[in-house]
Motif scaffolding. Structure first.
Motif, PDB file in Angstrom:
ATOM      1  N   PHE A  39      -0.552  10.139 -19.609  1.00  0.00           N
ATOM      2  CA  PHE A  39      -0.452   9.463 -18.108  1.00  0.00           C
ATOM      3  C   PHE A  39      -1.530   9.798 -17.250  1.00  0.00           C
ATOM      4  CE2 PHE A  39       3.527  10.581 -20.329  1.00  0.00           C
ATOM      5  CZ  PHE A  39       4.159   9.263 -20.076  1.00  0.00           C
ATOM      6  N   GLY A  40      -2.543  10.645 -17.570  1.00  0.00           N
ATOM      7  CA  GLY A  40      -3.723  10.980 -16.661  1.00  0.00           C
ATOM      8  C   GLY A  40      -4.301   9.810 -16.107  1.00  0.00           C
ATOM      9  N   ALA A  41      -4.665   8.918 -16.753  1.00  0.00           N
ATOM     10  CA  ALA A  41      -5.196   7.769 -16.696  1.00  0.00           C
ATOM     11  C   ALA A  41      -4.740   6.939 -15.462  1.00  0.00           C
ATOM     12  CB  ALA A  41      -5.671   6.947 -17.868  1.00  0.00           C
ATOM     13  N   LEU A  42      -3.326   6.939 -15.806  1.00  0.00           N
ATOM     14  CA  LEU A  42      -2.463   6.023 -15.121  1.00  0.00           C
ATOM     15  C   LEU A  42      -2.483   6.915 -13.545  1.00  0.00           C
ATOM     16  CD1 LEU A  42      -0.432   3.802 -14.347  1.00  0.00           C
ATOM     17  CD2 LEU A  42       1.192   5.130 -15.772  1.00  0.00           C
ATOM     18  N   ALA A  43      -2.179   8.184 -13.341  1.00  0.00           N
ATOM     19  CA  ALA A  43      -2.337   8.855 -12.340  1.00  0.00           C
ATOM     20  C   ALA A  43      -3.572   8.682 -11.489  1.00  0.00           C
ATOM     21  CB  ALA A  43      -1.933  10.426 -12.532  1.00  0.00           C
ATOM     22  N   GLN A  44      -4.613   8.678 -12.251  1.00  0.00           N
ATOM     23  CA  GLN A  44      -5.838   8.704 -11.382  1.00  0.00           C
ATOM     24  C   GLN A  44      -6.096   7.371 -10.912  1.00  0.00           C
ATOM     25  OE1 GLN A  44      -8.996   9.678 -14.211  1.00  0.00           O
ATOM     26  NE2 GLN A  44      -8.353  12.102 -14.281  1.00  0.00           N
ATOM     27  N   ALA A  45      -5.730   6.247 -11.712  1.00  0.00           N
ATOM     28  CA  ALA A  45      -5.666   4.863 -11.208  1.00  0.00           C
ATOM     29  C   ALA A  45      -4.925   4.775  -9.845  1.00  0.00           C
ATOM     30  CB  ALA A  45      -5.333   3.976 -12.225  1.00  0.00           C
ATOM     31  N   CYS A  46      -3.716   5.219  -9.903  1.00  0.00           N
ATOM     32  CA  CYS A  46      -2.908   5.129  -8.637  1.00  0.00           C
ATOM     33  C   CYS A  46      -3.672   5.632  -7.526  1.00  0.00           C
ATOM     34  CB  CYS A  46      -1.607   5.828  -9.126  1.00  0.00           C
ATOM     35  SG  CYS A  46      -0.655   4.812 -10.304  1.00  0.00           S
ATOM     36  N   ARG A  47      -3.966   6.954  -7.734  1.00  0.00           N
ATOM     37  CA  ARG A  47      -4.541   7.707  -6.642  1.00  0.00           C
ATOM     38  C   ARG A  47      -5.936   6.829  -6.070  1.00  0.00           C
ATOM     39  NH1 ARG A  47      -3.555  12.251 -10.411  1.00  0.00           N
ATOM     40  NH2 ARG A  47      -1.883  13.276  -9.834  1.00  0.00           N
ATOM     41  N   ARG A  48      -6.699   6.320  -7.059  1.00  0.00           N
ATOM     42  CA  ARG A  48      -7.731   5.563  -6.629  1.00  0.00           C
ATOM     43  C   ARG A  48      -7.473   4.429  -5.880  1.00  0.00           C
ATOM     44  NH1 ARG A  48      -9.429   2.898 -11.777  1.00  0.00           N
ATOM     45  NH2 ARG A  48      -7.942   1.430 -11.157  1.00  0.00           N
ATOM     46  N   ASP A  49      -6.273   3.674  -6.259  1.00  0.00           N
ATOM     47  CA  ASP A  49      -5.924   2.578  -5.457  1.00  0.00           C
ATOM     48  C   ASP A  49      -4.969   2.651  -4.263  1.00  0.00           C
ATOM     49  OD1 ASP A  49      -7.388   0.999  -7.318  1.00  0.00           O
ATOM     50  OD2 ASP A  49      -5.617   0.815  -8.724  1.00  0.00           O
ATOM     51  N   GLY A  50      -4.831   3.887  -3.735  1.00  0.00           N
ATOM     52  CA  GLY A  50      -4.069   4.259  -2.998  1.00  0.00           C
ATOM     53  C   GLY A  50      -2.513   4.139  -2.820  1.00  0.00           C
ATOM     54  N   LEU A  51      -2.152   4.086  -4.093  1.00  0.00           N
ATOM     55  CA  LEU A  51      -0.680   4.133  -4.664  1.00  0.00           C
ATOM     56  C   LEU A  51      -0.264   5.559  -4.900  1.00  0.00           C
ATOM     57  CD1 LEU A  51      -0.679   1.395  -7.045  1.00  0.00           C
ATOM     58  CD2 LEU A  51      -0.256   1.265  -4.795  1.00  0.00           C
ATOM     59  N   THR A  52       0.960   5.787  -4.735  1.00  0.00           N
ATOM     60  CA  THR A  52       1.545   7.313  -4.862  1.00  0.00           C
ATOM     61  C   THR A  52       2.072   7.515  -6.116  1.00  0.00           C
ATOM     62  OG1 THR A  52       2.113   6.744  -2.404  1.00  0.00           O
ATOM     63  CG2 THR A  52       3.375   9.007  -3.420  1.00  0.00           C
ATOM     64  N   TRP A  53       1.332   8.104  -7.015  1.00  0.00           N
ATOM     65  CA  TRP A  53       1.796   8.688  -8.195  1.00  0.00           C
ATOM     66  C   TRP A  53       3.064   9.585  -8.070  1.00  0.00           C
ATOM     67  CZ3 TRP A  53       2.130   7.597 -12.983  1.00  0.00           C
ATOM     68  CH2 TRP A  53       2.368   8.650 -13.969  1.00  0.00           C
ATOM     69  N   SER A  54       4.102   9.282  -8.632  1.00  0.00           N
ATOM     70  CA  SER A  54       5.384   9.974  -8.572  1.00  0.00           C
ATOM     71  C   SER A  54       6.093  10.745  -9.649  1.00  0.00           C
ATOM     72  CB  SER A  54       6.375   9.169  -7.732  1.00  0.00           C
ATOM     73  OG  SER A  54       5.762   8.618  -6.631  1.00  0.00           O
ATOM     74  N   PRO A 113       0.778  -1.112  -0.022  1.00  0.00           N
ATOM     75  CA  PRO A 113       0.152  -0.027  -0.084  1.00  0.00           C
ATOM     76  C   PRO A 113       0.690   1.100   0.102  1.00  0.00           C
ATOM     77  CG  PRO A 113      -0.848  -1.530   1.488  1.00  0.00           C
ATOM     78  CD  PRO A 113       0.604  -2.005   1.097  1.00  0.00           C
ATOM     79  N   GLY A 114       0.468   2.239  -0.998  1.00  0.00           N
ATOM     80  CA  GLY A 114       1.314   3.561  -0.889  1.00  0.00           C
ATOM     81  C   GLY A 114       2.666   3.411  -1.707  1.00  0.00           C
ATOM     82  N   ALA A 115       2.739   2.355  -2.332  1.00  0.00           N
ATOM     83  CA  ALA A 115       3.867   2.251  -3.204  1.00  0.00           C
ATOM     84  C   ALA A 115       4.003   3.472  -4.129  1.00  0.00           C
ATOM     85  CB  ALA A 115       4.189   0.954  -3.925  1.00  0.00           C
ATOM     86  N   ARG A 116       5.390   3.732  -4.464  1.00  0.00           N
ATOM     87  CA  ARG A 116       5.413   4.829  -5.313  1.00  0.00           C
ATOM     88  C   ARG A 116       5.434   4.307  -6.903  1.00  0.00           C
ATOM     89  NH1 ARG A 116       6.819   9.938  -3.975  1.00  0.00           N
ATOM     90  NH2 ARG A 116       7.524  10.259  -2.081  1.00  0.00           N
ATOM     91  N   VAL A 117       4.767   4.933  -7.820  1.00  0.00           N
ATOM     92  CA  VAL A 117       4.578   4.537  -9.115  1.00  0.00           C
ATOM     93  C   VAL A 117       5.138   5.678 -10.015  1.00  0.00           C
ATOM     94  CG1 VAL A 117       3.061   3.663 -11.017  1.00  0.00           C
ATOM     95  CG2 VAL A 117       2.526   3.239  -8.549  1.00  0.00           C
ATOM     96  N   PRO A 130       9.922  12.060  -5.429  1.00  0.00           N
ATOM     97  CA  PRO A 130       9.035  12.286  -6.548  1.00  0.00           C
ATOM     98  C   PRO A 130      10.075  12.793  -7.832  1.00  0.00           C
ATOM     99  CG  PRO A 130       7.865  13.751  -4.722  1.00  0.00           C
ATOM    100  CD  PRO A 130       9.585  12.985  -4.366  1.00  0.00           C
ATOM    101  N   PHE A 131       9.437  12.261  -8.938  1.00  0.00           N
ATOM    102  CA  PHE A 131      10.092  12.593 -10.235  1.00  0.00           C
ATOM    103  C   PHE A 131       9.638  14.285 -10.781  1.00  0.00           C
ATOM    104  CE2 PHE A 131      10.793  12.114 -14.783  1.00  0.00           C
ATOM    105  CZ  PHE A 131      12.229  12.373 -14.973  1.00  0.00           C
ATOM    106  N   ALA A 132      10.399  15.034 -11.049  1.00  0.00           N
ATOM    107  CA  ALA A 132       9.920  16.228 -11.691  1.00  0.00           C
ATOM    108  C   ALA A 132       9.560  15.958 -13.197  1.00  0.00           C
ATOM    109  CB  ALA A 132      10.746  17.153 -11.773  1.00  0.00           C
ATOM    110  N   SER A 133       8.354  15.567 -13.392  1.00  0.00           N
ATOM    111  CA  SER A 133       8.086  15.006 -14.761  1.00  0.00           C
ATOM    112  C   SER A 133       8.485  15.865 -15.921  1.00  0.00           C
ATOM    113  CB  SER A 133       6.281  15.042 -14.689  1.00  0.00           C
ATOM    114  OG  SER A 133       5.846  14.071 -13.963  1.00  0.00           O
ATOM    115  N   GLU A 134       8.949  15.311 -17.052  1.00  0.00           N
ATOM    116  CA  GLU A 134       9.483  16.066 -18.176  1.00  0.00           C
ATOM    117  C   GLU A 134       9.438  15.334 -19.270  1.00  0.00           C
ATOM    118  OE1 GLU A 134      13.928  15.824 -18.398  1.00  0.00           O
ATOM    119  OE2 GLU A 134      13.668  14.892 -16.307  1.00  0.00           O
ATOM    120  N   ALA A 135       9.597  16.101 -20.589  1.00  0.00           N
ATOM    121  CA  ALA A 135       9.322  15.516 -21.940  1.00  0.00           C
ATOM    122  C   ALA A 135      10.787  15.570 -22.453  1.00  0.00           C
ATOM    123  CB  ALA A 135       8.248  15.936 -22.702  1.00  0.00           C
ATOM    124  N   VAL A 136      11.220  14.592 -23.160  1.00  0.00           N
ATOM    125  CA  VAL A 136      12.776  14.576 -23.750  1.00  0.00           C
ATOM    126  C   VAL A 136      12.399  13.886 -25.209  1.00  0.00           C
ATOM    127  CG1 VAL A 136      13.927  14.907 -21.822  1.00  0.00           C
ATOM    128  CG2 VAL A 136      13.574  12.538 -22.896  1.00  0.00           C
TER     129      VAL A 136
END
Length: 214
Positions: A134-149, A106-110, A192-198
């Motif tokens: 990435f929005g759907a993945l972030a929402q799923a993590c928050r819904r399931d009690g995981l830490t979107w990172s 529970p609470g694992a970083r993703v 947390p990772f500072a999200s970026e695009a390369v």
């Protein structure tokens, strides 16, 4: 939440029968995870040796491909116990949210690594939205009690399978490799990772030197 000791790399593969362009991105996502795994192992060993503990300090890193997992593979994974951090790699133009709860604490970083093209979807269409990918993945993590990172989005990723002989820190790979290294640092430290695009370096030149095969 401290530094993770058990890290799972998940290649959320595109569906069977996907078009060639999507399969190419899927291949790129796998290559990005492979690079993460190889570089992570090197940095972890160097860090452990520096601290005089060459074995005990190296986190467990397990890499899986969901589409290829058999029942026996799943059983073996379950016996290993749950993981406290996950990095998901996928073709971001076909976002897939894998079921993670049975694999992680529970609470694992993703974290996520997404492979994108630079192409638009049609005449006058908007460029593909990174937030949508990435929005759907972030929402799923928050819904399931995981830490979107956070996420790393790699544009022009379809070039990567054609650059396998290019040095990791050479002209073409360097921007992506350095971003992967920044992601590794966040994962290793449980931050947390500072999200970026390369995108690959000199990508226009890379397209001319490594033309697409159709």
């Amino acid at each position: 939440m401290g530094a993770p000791q058990r890290i799972l790399l998940v290649h959320a593969k595109a569906p069977m029968g996907s078009p060639a362009s999507l399969r190419e991105l899927d291949q790129a996502a796998g290559a990005l995870l492979d690079d993460f795994a190889e570089a992570f192992a090197v940095y972890a060993r160097l860090s452990a040796a520096e601290h005089g503990d060459a074995a005990a300090s190296v986190p467990v890193l397990q890499q899986i491909s969901l589409a290829d997992m058999s029942a026996s593979d799943q059983g073996a994974l379950n016996e290993m116990g749950r993981f406290d951090a996950v990095v998901i790699g996928f073709a971001a133009e076909c976002p897939h949210v894998p079921e993670l709860n049975h694999m992680v604490v529970p609470g694992a970083r993703v974290y996520a690594v997404g492979a994108l093209t630079d192409a638009t979807t049609g005449d006058g269409a908007e460029r593909f939205s990174i937030d949508e990918a990435f929005g759907a993945l972030a929402q799923a993590c928050r819904r399931d009690g995981l830490t979107w990172s956070g996420h790393l989005a790699v544009a022009s990723a379809e070039l990567l399978p054609r650059l396998t002989r290019s040095p990791r820190m050479g002209m073409f790979h360097r921007p992506v490799s350095e971003a992967i290294d920044r992601l590794i640092l966040s994962v290793r430290t449980g931050s947390p990772f500072a999200s970026e695009a390369v995108r690959p370096g000199a990508h226009r030149l890379a397209r001319r030197l490594h033309p697409f095969r159709r």
